[in-house]
Design a protein around this motif. Structure first.
Motif, PDB file in Angstrom:
ATOM      1  N   ASP A 164       2.685  29.647  -3.801  1.00  0.00           N
ATOM      2  CA  ASP A 164       4.171  29.205  -3.707  1.00  0.00           C
ATOM      3  C   ASP A 164       4.566  29.100  -2.208  1.00  0.00           C
ATOM      4  O   ASP A 164       4.528  29.948  -1.552  1.00  0.00           O
ATOM      5  N   GLN A 165       5.269  27.765  -2.109  1.00  0.00           N
ATOM      6  CA  GLN A 165       5.918  27.341  -0.729  1.00  0.00           C
ATOM      7  C   GLN A 165       7.149  27.757  -0.808  1.00  0.00           C
ATOM      8  O   GLN A 165       7.800  26.976  -1.274  1.00  0.00           O
ATOM      9  N   PHE A 166       7.645  28.813  -0.405  1.00  0.00           N
ATOM     10  CA  PHE A 166       8.918  29.133  -0.183  1.00  0.00           C
ATOM     11  C   PHE A 166       9.725  28.429   0.761  1.00  0.00           C
ATOM     12  O   PHE A 166       9.266  28.042   1.976  1.00  0.00           O
ATOM     13  N   PHE A 167      10.948  28.076   0.701  1.00  0.00           N
ATOM     14  CA  PHE A 167      11.794  27.166   1.508  1.00  0.00           C
ATOM     15  C   PHE A 167      13.183  27.662   1.365  1.00  0.00           C
ATOM     16  O   PHE A 167      13.561  28.523   0.410  1.00  0.00           O
ATOM     17  N   GLY A 168      13.960  27.170   2.366  1.00  0.00           N
ATOM     18  CA  GLY A 168      15.354  27.620   2.165  1.00  0.00           C
ATOM     19  C   GLY A 168      15.864  28.537   3.410  1.00  0.00           C
ATOM     20  O   GLY A 168      15.009  28.941   4.140  1.00  0.00           O
ATOM     21  N   MET A 169      17.016  29.078   3.422  1.00  0.00           N
ATOM     22  CA  MET A 169      17.181  30.296   4.115  1.00  0.00           C
ATOM     23  C   MET A 169      16.321  31.319   4.038  1.00  0.00           C
ATOM     24  O   MET A 169      15.988  31.868   3.380  1.00  0.00           O
ATOM     25  N   SER A 170      16.235  31.848   5.374  1.00  0.00           N
ATOM     26  CA  SER A 170      15.297  33.102   5.500  1.00  0.00           C
ATOM     27  C   SER A 170      15.881  34.254   4.808  1.00  0.00           C
ATOM     28  O   SER A 170      17.134  34.384   4.944  1.00  0.00           O
ATOM     29  N   LEU A 171      15.011  34.857   4.059  1.00  0.00           N
ATOM     30  CA  LEU A 171      15.855  36.140   3.216  1.00  0.00           C
ATOM     31  C   LEU A 171      16.007  37.348   4.278  1.00  0.00           C
ATOM     32  O   LEU A 171      17.292  37.820   3.869  1.00  0.00           O
ATOM     33  N   ARG A 172      15.538  37.077   4.987  1.00  0.00           N
ATOM     34  CA  ARG A 172      15.965  38.230   6.302  1.00  0.00           C
ATOM     35  C   ARG A 172      17.417  37.891   6.784  1.00  0.00           C
ATOM     36  O   ARG A 172      18.227  38.866   7.042  1.00  0.00           O
ATOM     37  N   GLU A 173      17.548  36.658   7.054  1.00  0.00           N
ATOM     38  CA  GLU A 173      18.849  36.306   7.261  1.00  0.00           C
ATOM     39  C   GLU A 173      19.843  36.583   6.306  1.00  0.00           C
ATOM     40  O   GLU A 173      21.172  36.846   6.476  1.00  0.00           O
ATOM     41  N   MET A 174      19.752  36.153   5.107  1.00  0.00           N
ATOM     42  CA  MET A 174      20.415  36.219   3.885  1.00  0.00           C
ATOM     43  C   MET A 174      20.872  37.836   4.020  1.00  0.00           C
ATOM     44  O   MET A 174      21.918  38.373   3.650  1.00  0.00           O
ATOM     45  N   LYS A 179      23.925  41.857   3.431  1.00  0.00           N
ATOM     46  CA  LYS A 179      23.544  43.325   3.060  1.00  0.00           C
ATOM     47  C   LYS A 179      23.472  43.725   1.742  1.00  0.00           C
ATOM     48  O   LYS A 179      22.869  43.048   1.219  1.00  0.00           O
ATOM     49  N   PHE A 180      24.424  44.512   1.249  1.00  0.00           N
ATOM     50  CA  PHE A 180      24.426  45.263   0.053  1.00  0.00           C
ATOM     51  C   PHE A 180      24.646  44.046  -1.024  1.00  0.00           C
ATOM     52  O   PHE A 180      24.323  44.090  -2.090  1.00  0.00           O
ATOM     53  N   GLN A 181      25.424  43.109  -0.466  1.00  0.00           N
ATOM     54  CA  GLN A 181      25.925  42.139  -1.649  1.00  0.00           C
ATOM     55  C   GLN A 181      24.852  41.062  -1.712  1.00  0.00           C
ATOM     56  O   GLN A 181      24.970  40.337  -2.891  1.00  0.00           O
ATOM     57  N   THR A 182      23.790  40.971  -1.126  1.00  0.00           N
ATOM     58  CA  THR A 182      22.322  40.591  -1.514  1.00  0.00           C
ATOM     59  C   THR A 182      22.160  40.879  -3.137  1.00  0.00           C
ATOM     60  O   THR A 182      21.322  40.001  -3.682  1.00  0.00           O
ATOM     61  N   LEU A 183      22.084  42.249  -3.178  1.00  0.00           N
ATOM     62  CA  LEU A 183      21.875  42.734  -4.598  1.00  0.00           C
ATOM     63  C   LEU A 183      22.948  42.155  -5.522  1.00  0.00           C
ATOM     64  O   LEU A 183      22.502  41.749  -6.922  1.00  0.00           O
ATOM     65  N   VAL A 184      24.107  42.263  -5.151  1.00  0.00           N
ATOM     66  CA  VAL A 184      25.008  41.674  -6.246  1.00  0.00           C
ATOM     67  C   VAL A 184      24.929  40.301  -6.500  1.00  0.00           C
ATOM     68  O   VAL A 184      25.057  39.993  -7.661  1.00  0.00           O
ATOM     69  N   LEU A 185      24.595  39.497  -5.494  1.00  0.00           N
ATOM     70  CA  LEU A 185      24.214  38.002  -5.922  1.00  0.00           C
ATOM     71  C   LEU A 185      23.127  37.982  -6.942  1.00  0.00           C
ATOM     72  O   LEU A 185      23.136  37.327  -7.849  1.00  0.00           O
ATOM     73  N   ALA A 465      29.406  50.703  10.321  1.00  0.00           N
ATOM     74  CA  ALA A 465      28.961  49.521  10.848  1.00  0.00           C
ATOM     75  C   ALA A 465      29.353  48.070  10.533  1.00  0.00           C
ATOM     76  O   ALA A 465      29.459  47.500  11.175  1.00  0.00           O
ATOM     77  N   GLU A 466      29.620  48.475   9.191  1.00  0.00           N
ATOM     78  CA  GLU A 466      30.440  47.020   8.596  1.00  0.00           C
ATOM     79  C   GLU A 466      31.681  46.583   9.020  1.00  0.00           C
ATOM     80  O   GLU A 466      32.189  45.701   8.864  1.00  0.00           O
ATOM     81  N   LEU A 467      32.451  47.693   9.454  1.00  0.00           N
ATOM     82  CA  LEU A 467      33.832  47.481   9.917  1.00  0.00           C
ATOM     83  C   LEU A 467      33.550  46.535  11.306  1.00  0.00           C
ATOM     84  O   LEU A 467      34.752  45.815  11.794  1.00  0.00           O
ATOM     85  N   HIS A 468      32.491  46.459  11.958  1.00  0.00           N
ATOM     86  CA  HIS A 468      32.229  45.786  13.031  1.00  0.00           C
ATOM     87  C   HIS A 468      33.397  46.118  14.028  1.00  0.00           C
ATOM     88  O   HIS A 468      34.106  45.277  14.620  1.00  0.00           O
ATOM     89  N   LEU A 469      33.702  47.406  14.315  1.00  0.00           N
ATOM     90  CA  LEU A 469      34.716  47.946  15.376  1.00  0.00           C
ATOM     91  C   LEU A 469      34.512  47.214  16.820  1.00  0.00           C
ATOM     92  O   LEU A 469      35.666  46.834  17.300  1.00  0.00           O
ATOM     93  N   ASP A 470      33.103  47.194  17.104  1.00  0.00           N
ATOM     94  CA  ASP A 470      33.110  46.928  18.549  1.00  0.00           C
ATOM     95  C   ASP A 470      33.420  45.348  18.762  1.00  0.00           C
ATOM     96  O   ASP A 470      34.101  45.083  19.645  1.00  0.00           O
ATOM     97  N   GLU A 471      33.235  44.408  17.604  1.00  0.00           N
ATOM     98  CA  GLU A 471      33.659  42.897  17.610  1.00  0.00           C
ATOM     99  C   GLU A 471      35.194  42.951  17.554  1.00  0.00           C
ATOM    100  O   GLU A 471      35.723  42.157  18.220  1.00  0.00           O
ATOM    101  N   ARG A 472      35.750  43.724  16.730  1.00  0.00           N
ATOM    102  CA  ARG A 472      37.020  43.533  16.270  1.00  0.00           C
ATOM    103  C   ARG A 472      37.896  44.159  17.523  1.00  0.00           C
ATOM    104  O   ARG A 472      38.982  43.522  17.734  1.00  0.00           O
ATOM    105  N   LEU A 473      37.500  45.158  18.119  1.00  0.00           N
ATOM    106  CA  LEU A 473      38.190  45.787  19.117  1.00  0.00           C
ATOM    107  C   LEU A 473      37.748  44.970  20.640  1.00  0.00           C
ATOM    108  O   LEU A 473      38.227  45.534  21.569  1.00  0.00           O
ATOM    109  N   GLN A 474      37.142  44.131  20.643  1.00  0.00           N
ATOM    110  CA  GLN A 474      36.573  43.638  21.715  1.00  0.00           C
ATOM    111  C   GLN A 474      37.735  43.046  22.448  1.00  0.00           C
ATOM    112  O   GLN A 474      38.193  43.110  23.732  1.00  0.00           O
TER     113      GLN A 474
END
Length: 741
Positions: A164-174, A179-185, A465-474
Motif C-alpha cells: 500500500d502506498q499511503f499518502f496524505g497528511m503525515s500521521l506524525r503531524e496529525m 494529540k488524544f483527539q486523533t483517537l477521538v476522530l 502542556a496543552e495549555l501552551h502557557l509559554d505561547e499564550r503568556l509570551q
C-alpha cells in the motif's frame, strides 16, 4: 450485472471562463468524439477541479470522487480525481485567445483514476507536468499532457503489486497537532457520523481525510462504494473467509474482517465537496459522510450539515451531537494508549522534517503509528467477538475462557461499543467474520488496567502542556516586561529627582547656615551693641534664611574689614586698661596702701558704643600685689563681665583668672617704668612692662598674614593699640591670655 474491468486513467483540462465560469476544455486518453462528463453526468467536475479560493494561491490541489455509471461491460463504481490548478499572467501568453479578457488565466490539469492508492506518487508528477505546461505560455500545445497520460497506465500497472502506498497528511503531524483527539476522530469514523472538515487550504483539507481513513488497514483499496450513497456492490460481493495463513498479513486482516466498510450503503466520501453537492448531503438517503469544504458558509450551518466539525484553520473539533459526545469519551486505557503514542511522536519530533523521527529509528515513524492503530483495532474486534460469544454461552459456564478476566470490551467504552454495534459496518463485520477470532487475537486492550498514579501524573502533565502557557503568556510577558522597564525608569527618575531635591535642600540649608554665621559676625551699624540691635540683625538674617526665594550672596568684604577693625579696637581697649592701671600705680607708688575705691578694674573687656572700643569695668580686683595691698580687696575676684552681643567666630571671650592667680601672694610685683610693645614671630603681641619683672601679654592674631598686619604702641595715654590693615577681608579672632612670671 456486468463485471468490473480495469479503468485506464484519463486526463482533462478545466479552465475558468469569465462569462461561463469553470468548464472542461479538453479530454485526453478517451475515444475521439466521446465526452465522459456527459456519459457519466459529471456536471460538477469543473467545480471539483477548481476549488473555492484556488485563485488565491500560485498552486493548489484538490481531491474528489466521481460516480461512474454502469454499462454493458462494467458495473457502477467510484472514481477518484486529483487536480492541480495554477495561474498565469494573460499578457505573457504567446497565443492569446480572444475570449481571454481578464488579466490572469486560471486552469487545472485533472487526472481521473479508479483508485486513490497511487495518488502520493501521482501528485508529484502532476505538479511537474502542470508547471512545465504553463511555462510554455501556449495552452494550445498539449503534447506534454498527452505523453503524461500515456505514461500513467503503465506506471499504475507497475505499482499494483507493491504494498500500500499511503499518502496524505503525515500521521506524525496529525498526532502532533491533535494529540488524544486523533483517537477521538478514529473512533468517530467507525460510528459513521456526518463528519465535516473545514479549511481554507484545499490540499491540506483533503490530506487530513485520507490520512484518517488510512488508519483502517486496507480501506484505501476498498473504496469502490464511496462516491454515491446508493452504491453497495462491494458489500454484496463479500464472502466469509474459510482459510487463514498466519504468515501473511493480508490473510490475517481479511480473516478478522478488515477493512471495515465505513463507506457502504447510505455513506458518502468527498475529500473536497463544493456547495453544489449540498443537496446530496441533505438527502434523507445519505446517512453518513466524510466531506471537506473550503467555503465558510458551511460554518454557519454546521449544526445542519455535521455531527462533528473539524476546523483545520483553528485545529479544533466541535461535536454538536450530544449523544455522540458522550459516546466518544475516552476510557482510561484509551487515554493511556494514545498518550503513549503522542509522547513517542513528541520525543522524536523534528521541526525541520516533521514526517520523519529525528532519531531516524522505528519508534515514532509512520509505520510504527499504523501498526499501533492496527493492533488497537484488532484488539477491539476480538473483544467484541468475545463479548458476543460469552453472551451466547451465558448459560454454559464451562465455555468461558479462563485467561480472560471480566469484560475486556468495556475498556474501549461501553457507550461507544453499544453505538458501534448499531452501525452498518459492524453489521457487515459480524456477518462475514468468524465468531472465534479471539482465539487468534487476544481480546484485551493494548493498555488494559485501571487508573494509576502514573496515569494521573501523565494526564496532568499533558493538560498543562496543552495549555501552551509559554505561547499564550509570551505576549503578556513582553507587555509586562515593557511595563516593568517603563516603571523602573520612572522609579529611577523619581528617586533621582527626590535625591536631587534633597541635595538642593541640604545645599540651601548649608548656605542659610553660612548666612546666619555671617550675619552674626557683623557688628551693629551704630556701634551701640544693644540687644535690640543685635536681635534685629539676627531676625533680619533669619528672615532672609527662611525665605525660599532668597539666594545666598557672596561674602561682603567691607563688613569683614569692619569686623577686623572692631576686633582690633577690642584688643586695644584691653591693653589700654592694663596700661592705665599700671600708670596709676606708678604715680601712687607700689608699696602704699590705697583705698578700695582706687582698685584698678579687672582686665575684663566691655564694649563702649560711643568710642567703638572695649573698656574695662572697675568691678574686678587688680593683679597680684603685696600682701599688705591685697588685704584691702576681696580675696575672691568677681567673674568677668561680658556684653550681650552674640559671640562670633571672629572673637573669643577672655577666660577668667585661674584659682591660682586669684590667691594672693607675698611676692611684690614691681611695675616697669617703661612700656614696650613688640610683635612676635608666632603672631602674638608681647607687651613688656618694666625691665625687671615683666608681665607678658600675648594676643593671638588668627589668619592675619604678617605682611598685612601693622602693630604700633601709643605711649601718650598709656594705651597699647593694635592696628590691622584695611585690605584684609574676613573675620579675625583675637584671644588674649595673661602670663605672669
Amino acid at each position: 450485472m456486468a463485471s468490473s474491468s480495469p479503468f485506464n486513467p484519463i486526463v482533462c483540462v478545466v479552465a475558468f471562463h469569465h462569462a461561463r465560469g469553470p468548464e472542461v476544455e479538453t479530454w485526453i486518453g478517451v475515444d475521439e468524439g466521446s465526452d465522459p462528463a456527459l456519459d457519466n453526468d459529471w456536471s460538477l467536475l469543473p467545480f471539483l477541479a477548481l476549488s473555492d479560493g484556488a485563485h488565491s494561491s500560485i498552486e493548489d490541489f484538490s481531491y474528489f470522487t466521481l460516480r461512474k455509471a454502469s454499462s454493458d461491460q462494467v458495473s457502477a463504481t467510484s472514481l477518484f480525481g486529483i487536480a492541480c490548478s495554477r495561474q498565469l499572467d494573460a499578457s505573457t501568453l504567446i497565443n492569446r485567445p480572444a475570449d481571454v479578457t481578464r488579466s490572469t488565466v486560471q486552469k487545472a490539469v485533472v487526472v481521473i483514476s479508479d483508485s486513490p492508492q497511487h495518488f502520493g506518487a501521482l501528485r508529484e508528477k502532476l505538479s511537474i507536468v502542470t508547471k512545465a505546461w504553463f511555462a510554455q505560455k501556449d495552452f494550445t500545445d498539449i503534447v506534454i499532457l498527452q505523453d503524461f497520460q500515456e505514461s500513467l497506465a503503465k506506471s499504475f500497472k507497475d505499482l499494483e503489486e507493491e504494498k500500500d502506498q499511503f499518502f496524505g497528511m503525515s500521521l506524525r503531524e496529525m498526532i502532533h497537532e491533535f494529540k488524544f483527539q486523533t483517537l477521538v476522530l478514529f473512533k468517530a469514523l467507525l460510528l459513521e457520523p456526518k463528519m465535516l472538515f473545514f479549511g481554507s487550504h484545499c490540499e491540506r483539507l483533503c490530506m487530513m481525510q485520507f490520512s484518517l481513513i488510512s488508519l483502517i488497514p486496507g480501506l484505501i483499496r476498498k473504496l469502490q462504494d464511496c462516491a454515491d450513497p446508493q452504491f453497495h456492490a462491494l458489500t454484496d460481493s463479500m464472502e466469509m473467509p474459510t482459510s487463514l495463513r498466519t504468515s501473511e498479513r493480508s490473510s490475517l486482516l481479511a480473516y478478522v474482517g478488515l477493512p471495515l466498510q465505513v463507506f457502504g450503503k447510505g455513506s458518502f466520501f468527498g475529500p473536497y465537496t463544493p456547495l453544489q453537492q449540498l443537496d446530496m448531503l441533505a438527502d434523507h438517503e445519505t446517512k453518513s459522510y466524510v466531506v471537506g469544504s473550503t467555503n465558510s458558509l458551511l460554518l454557519a450551518q454546521k449544526d445542519r450539515y455535521s455531527d462533528i466539525l473539524v476546523n483545520l484553520d483553528e485545529d479544533t473539533i466541535i461535536i454538536s451531537s450530544q449523544p455522540l459526545r458522550q459516546q466518544l469519551v475516552l476510557t482510561t486505557p484509551d487515554r493511556r494508549w494514545i498518550d503513549f503514542l503522542t509522547a513517542t511522536v513528541n520525543d522524536t519530533w523534528d521541526d525541520d522534517n516533521p514526517g520523519r523521527p529525528k532519531t531516524l529509528g522505528y519508534a515514532g515513524s509512520e509505520e510504527f503509528i499504523r501498526l499501533q492503530f492496527e493492533e488497537y483495532l484488532l484488539a477491539l474486534l476480538s473483544a467484541v467477538k468475545y463479548k458476543l460469544y460469552t453472551e451466547s454461552k451465558r448459560s454454559d459456564n464451562k465455555q468461558a475462557i479462563i485467561e480472560v478476566e471480566g469484560e475486556p470490551v468495556n475498556e474501549f467504552g461501553p457507550d461507544w461499543i453499544k453505538a458501534w454495534m448499531q452501525t452498518e459496518n459492524f453489521r457487515i463485520f459480524n456477518k462475514y467474520t468468524d465468531s472465534h477470532i479471539f482465539d487468534i487475537v487476544e481480546p484485551n486492550h493494548p493498555c488494559s488496567g485501571g487508573l494509576s498514579i502514573e496515569d494521573v501524573q501523565r494526564r496532568l502533565a499533558q493538560q498543562v502542556a496543552e495549555l501552551h502557557l509559554d505561547e499564550r503568556l509570551q505576549s503578556s510577558r513582553e507587555v509586562i516586561g515593557k511595563h516593568l522597564a517603563s516603571g523602573q525608569k520612572k522609579v529611577s527618575t523619581a528617586f533621582n529627582s527626590l535625591w536631587a531635591d534633597i541635595e538642593v535642600m541640604r545645599e540651601a540649608q548649608r548656605k542659610r547656615a553660612a548666612e546666619q554665621r555671617l550675619v552674626a559676625a557683623i557688628p551693629p551699624a551704630n556701634g551701640s551693641g544693644s540687644p535690640s540691635n543685635d536681635k534685629s540683625a539676627i531676625k533680619h538674617a533669619s528672615i532672609q534664611s527662611t525665605n525660599p526665594a532668597s539666594v545666598p550672596k557672596a561674602p561682603d568684604f567691607s563688613q569683614a574689614q569692619a569686623t577686623v577693625q572692631a576686633a582690633g579696637q577690642r584688643a586695644g581697649a584691653y591693653f589700654s586698661s592694663w596700661g592705665s592701671w599700671a600708670a596709676e600705680k606708678r604715680r601712687t607708688g607700689w608699696g602704699n596702701k590705697s583705698p578700695a575705691s582706687s582698685t584698678p578694674p579687672s582686665p575684663t573687656l566691655g564694649f563702649d558704643s560711643k568710642s567703638n572700643a572695649f573698656s574695662t569695668p572697675t568691678s574686678h580686683p587688680s593683679p597680684k600685689l603685696s600682701q599688705e595691698s591685697t588685704s584691702q580687696y576681696d580675696s575672691t575676684p568677681e567673674k568677668p563681665h561680658t556684653t550681650e552681643a552674640t559671640p562670633t567666630a571672629t572673637s573669643e571671650a577672655i577666660p577668667p583668672a585661674t584659682k591660682k592667680e586669684e590667691e594672693p601672694t607675698k611676692q611684690e610685683v614691681m611695675l616697669p617704668k617703661k612700656e614696650e610693645v613688640t610683635p612676635s614671630k608666632d603672631g602674638m603681641i608681647e607687651i613688656s612692662l618694666g625691665d625687671d619683672k615683666p608681665v607678658a601679654k600675648k594676643a593671638a592674631l588668627a589668619e592675619i598674614p604678617p605682611t598685612t598686619d601693622k602693630l604700633a604702641a601709643k605711649k601718650d595715654d598709656g594705651m597699647a593699640e593694635v592696628s590691622l590693615s584695611d585690605d584684609k577681608a574676613g573675620a579675625q579672632a583675637i584671644a588674649a591670655t595673661t602670663h605672669q612670671t
